[in-house]
Structures are given as C-alpha cells and as structure tokens.
Write a protein that holds these residues in place. Structure first.
Motif, PDB file in Angstrom:
ATOM      1  N   CYS A 229       0.847  -1.200   0.000  1.00 51.33           N
ATOM      2  CA  CYS A 229       0.000   0.000   0.000  1.00 51.33           C
ATOM      3  C   CYS A 229       0.876   1.241   0.000  1.00 51.33           C
ATOM      4  CB  CYS A 229      -0.859   0.064   1.259  1.00 51.33           C
ATOM      5  SG  CYS A 229      -2.139  -1.125   1.281  1.00 51.33           S
ATOM      6  N   PHE A 230       1.902   1.182   0.866  1.00 52.87           N
ATOM      7  CA  PHE A 230       2.781   2.339   0.999  1.00 52.87           C
ATOM      8  C   PHE A 230       3.468   2.653  -0.330  1.00 52.87           C
ATOM      9  CE2 PHE A 230       7.108   3.897   2.002  1.00 52.87           C
ATOM     10  CZ  PHE A 230       6.754   5.121   2.541  1.00 52.87           C
ATOM     11  N   TYR A 231       4.019   1.608  -0.980  1.00 54.26           N
ATOM     12  CA  TYR A 231       4.722   1.832  -2.244  1.00 54.26           C
ATOM     13  C   TYR A 231       3.786   2.296  -3.337  1.00 54.26           C
ATOM     14  CZ  TYR A 231       9.005  -0.045  -0.351  1.00 54.26           C
ATOM     15  OH  TYR A 231      10.127  -0.228   0.408  1.00 54.26           O
ATOM     16  N   THR A 232       2.595   1.691  -3.412  1.00 54.39           N
ATOM     17  CA  THR A 232       1.640   2.118  -4.438  1.00 54.39           C
ATOM     18  C   THR A 232       1.317   3.594  -4.229  1.00 54.39           C
ATOM     19  OG1 THR A 232       0.632  -0.001  -3.954  1.00 54.39           O
ATOM     20  CG2 THR A 232      -0.437   1.329  -5.632  1.00 54.39           C
ATOM     21  N   GLY A 233       1.078   3.962  -2.975  1.00 55.00           N
ATOM     22  CA  GLY A 233       0.777   5.355  -2.660  1.00 55.00           C
ATOM     23  C   GLY A 233       1.901   6.265  -3.115  1.00 55.00           C
ATOM     24  N   LEU A 234       3.140   5.824  -2.826  1.00 51.62           N
ATOM     25  CA  LEU A 234       4.315   6.627  -3.176  1.00 51.62           C
ATOM     26  C   LEU A 234       4.410   6.829  -4.689  1.00 51.62           C
ATOM     27  CD1 LEU A 234       6.173   7.591  -0.983  1.00 51.62           C
ATOM     28  CD2 LEU A 234       7.804   5.832  -1.638  1.00 51.62           C
ATOM     29  N   VAL A 277      -8.594   0.674  -1.039  1.00 54.22           N
ATOM     30  CA  VAL A 277      -7.929  -0.623  -0.886  1.00 54.22           C
ATOM     31  C   VAL A 277      -6.915  -0.552   0.245  1.00 54.22           C
ATOM     32  CG1 VAL A 277      -6.363  -2.250  -1.984  1.00 54.22           C
ATOM     33  CG2 VAL A 277      -8.288  -1.323  -3.263  1.00 54.22           C
ATOM     34  N   SER A 278      -6.120   0.527   0.250  1.00 53.11           N
ATOM     35  CA  SER A 278      -5.096   0.660   1.285  1.00 53.11           C
ATOM     36  C   SER A 278      -5.728   0.727   2.662  1.00 53.11           C
ATOM     37  CB  SER A 278      -4.262   1.920   1.073  1.00 53.11           C
ATOM     38  OG  SER A 278      -3.819   1.968  -0.243  1.00 53.11           O
ATOM     39  N   ILE A 282      -5.064  -1.800   5.779  1.00 53.80           N
ATOM     40  CA  ILE A 282      -4.657  -1.301   7.105  1.00 53.80           C
ATOM     41  C   ILE A 282      -5.706  -1.699   8.140  1.00 53.80           C
ATOM     42  CG2 ILE A 282      -4.193   0.769   8.473  1.00 53.80           C
ATOM     43  CD1 ILE A 282      -3.293   2.038   5.761  1.00 53.80           C
ATOM     44  N   GLY A 283      -6.963  -1.537   7.760  1.00 61.51           N
ATOM     45  CA  GLY A 283      -8.059  -1.887   8.663  1.00 61.51           C
ATOM     46  C   GLY A 283      -7.996  -3.337   9.085  1.00 61.51           C
TER      47      GLY A 283
END
Ligand code: UDP
Ligand code: MG
Length: 331
Positions: A229-234, A277-278, A282-283
C-alpha cells in the motif's frame, strides 16, 4: 508402550464418528502403540456429541471436549493440542478424507526421528475450477508470505512432542495452522496419498469461507501487504506531482484551455480506489490487533471427560517456562 493422541475436530459428523473410531482402532491393533482419540465437538447441531459419548462409555481411549458454541476448526485443533496426553499427536479430519490407513506410515516417520510427518494429498477427483483456483492461490501466496505453504498439505500430520510444544508456545489468538506448522520448521517427512472424497455429511467450507481463509493466510504471516500500500501510494504521489508540474507549465505557456473532465475524473477515481484498498488492508491489520488485545480465550469448553485437565496444566507450565526463562528458541 508410548501413547499417541489422535486429535479429531468434528462439526456435524454423526455418521463419521463411529466409523473413524473403528478404522483407527483397527490400525492400532497392528501397532506397538497405545492410543487415545480426542474428539473436539465444535458445537455440532446433530448427534455428534451423543455418538462420541456413547464411544467414551465403551472405551476409555475416547476422550472429548465439547465447545459452548461453534468456534471453528482452528480453535478445535488448539484445544486438542492443549489437552492431548500422548507423546506424539496425529491430527486428522472426522470425515475419513484423511485415511486412517496412513497411521502406520506416519508412525514410522516418527520412529525415524522426524518431528513432523506430513500427509500430502493430490487433487484427484476435485472440480477443475477448484483445482485451478487452489493452485493459483498457492503460487501467488508463496511469493508474498514468509512461510512456505504447500498445495495438498493440510492438517493431516503427526507432530512430535517437541513440535506440539513449539506450536503451543505461539500464543496468537487468530491461528492459521497451515502457516504455523510451516513456521515452526523442524525435521519433516512427507508421505503422499490419493485424495479421498467425502462420503457422509457435507463440507463445511463454502466458497466465501474459503476466500476468507485464503485472505487470513495472506495477512497472518507478514506485513508485506501494508508495505505494498505504501509503495503504491508513493508511486501514485510521484506521478501526480509530475503530472501537476507538467500541467502548470502548460497553463503558464498556453493559458487555461478546455477544462479536462476526463483527466479529473480518472484521477479522482483511481486515487479513490487506491485509498480505499489501502485503508481496507490497514483496517484488516488493525482489526487483528483489536482482537489480539482483547485476549479472549480462543474457545470455551461446555463439557469434557479430560479429568481435571492435568495435561493442560502441564503444557501451560512448560510453555510459561519456555517464554519466560529460556526464550522461545530453546525447546
Ligand atoms: N470442522 C470443525 N468446525 C467447523 C468446521 C469444520 O471442527 O466449524 C471440522 C469438520 O468436522 C472436519 C474438519 O473440520 O472434521 C474438516 O472440515 P471439512 O471436511 O468440512 O473441510 P474440507 O475437508 O472440505 O476442507
Ligand atoms: Mg473434509
């Protein structure tokens, strides 16, 4: 004579309980081992418990634990491992899909000194779609999680005392046994057998349940989905910044042209999707933390013939020692 404990979770298996007892008993007449069968009645709604009790009246080899409600197979396995008196433990399903005729081979592996003797089935006779979905799942998940999950390998296995103690020392409440078995490692031997189809009763696994189980496998064993999630966000963030700069330059050079509905809506939708999705991933982790912090017992026992739970106490003390005195690594 060493005693082997056979742990059998049973949920609505009234026809199978007497059958599996007979089959197991027959196998052990040929073997130089004593045995006890620990049936875990997962709050069946049919006469499973009555059948088990009937057997328990006839022979002291049949022990049972009956749950106060349906806690699921994972909880049943845990209860079995915690209460079993035997030196080694064999885990099998009640539905005869795990053939008792394999018991001698499992014990042979135990005698050879293996800590886990694993029975691996092929998928003969299964629906082609299910075969395809399972094999794809295993291919993908093994790229993602830290432990090795193998197709056809389930709970049907023999565990040495050492392996049982190791499993019990993992105190997570939400257990994904397939992963835990693999996580503890140790000396393993694999025995192949032909898939057996269920004769009596129905499978308790709906497609939705299988899907959730698959997801559990993914989430239980590392935090890589969070990282993804973090990388996709980045990546999306960098692309958006680059795009905004390009747009800014364009606006400065050419003034505002036609307002771009398409770009706007695409950006909003894609970003919205990624965020949802992220958040979901996380949830999912937070949900797990929530359940773990409650520290609720994984199951409640309604009734049992395991006496005063001596073995349970012994196991608990041993696990306490492992955790607090010597560190987890020395078993
Ligand atoms: N089981 C259980 N609790 C449940 C569902 C299943 O103890 O909520 C037991 C069931 O009685 C059987 C084993 O788990 O002994 C495997 O279940 P099933 O045969 O339905 O699964 P499958 O073989 O289709 O994977
Ligand atoms: Mg089955």
């Amino acid at each position: 004579m060493k005693t082997i404990s056979i742990i059998i979770p049973a949920y609505n298996e009234e026809e199978n309980v007497p059958l599996i007892y007979e089959r197991i008993d027959k196998e052990f007449t040929k073997l130089a081992y004593d045995y006890e069968i620990c049936f875990i009645n997962d709050a069946s709604t049919d006469h499973t418990l009555e059948e088990i009790k009937r057997l328990a009246m006839v022979t002291p080899k049949v022990k049972y634990i009956s749950f106060s409600r349906n806690f699921g197979k994972e909880a049943a396995l845990l209860a079995g491992l915690q209460h079993a008196n035997g030196r080694a433990v064999i885990i099998m399903d009640a539905d005869l899909q795990h053939p008792p005729s394999l018991i001698p081979s499992l014990l042979q592996g135990y005698e050879e000194g293996f800590d886990q003797v694993i029975a691996r089935r092929n998928r003969n006779g299964e629906h082609a779609v299910k075969k395809f979905l399972s094999s794809s799942y295993y291919r993908i998940i093994n790229k993602i999680v830290d432990v090795e999950l193998e197709d056809g390998v389930g709970d049907f296995r023999l565990l040495s005392e050492k392996a049982v103690q190791a499993l019990l020392s993992l105190n997570e409440g939400q257990r994904f046994s397939k992963g835990l078995f693999s996580w503890i490692g140790m000396e393993q031997k694999i025995i192949d057998y032909d898939n057996v189809l269920r004769e009596n009763g129905d499978t308790k696994w709906s497609f939705a349940k299988l899907l959730n189980y698959g997801f559990d496998g993914l989430i239980s064993f590392n935090n890589r989905p969070l990282r993804m999630c973090f990388y996709t966000g980045l990546i999306v963030l960098f692309l958006s910044i680059a795009y905004s700069v390009a747009m800014l330059i364009q606006v400065m050079n050419e003034g505002i042209v036609v307002p771009g509905y398409f770009t706007l809506i695409t950006a909003v939708l894609i970003l919205g999707g990624i965020q949802l999705v992220s958040l979901g991933v996380i949830g999912e982790y937070i949900g797990r933390i929530y359940y773990e912090t409650k520290k609720r017992p994984p199951y409640l026992i309604q009734e049992t013939n395991f006496g005063n739970g001596e073995q349970y106490e012994k196991n608990q003390t041993r696990i306490y020692q492992i955790r607090h005195n010597r560190g987890n690594q020395y078993l």
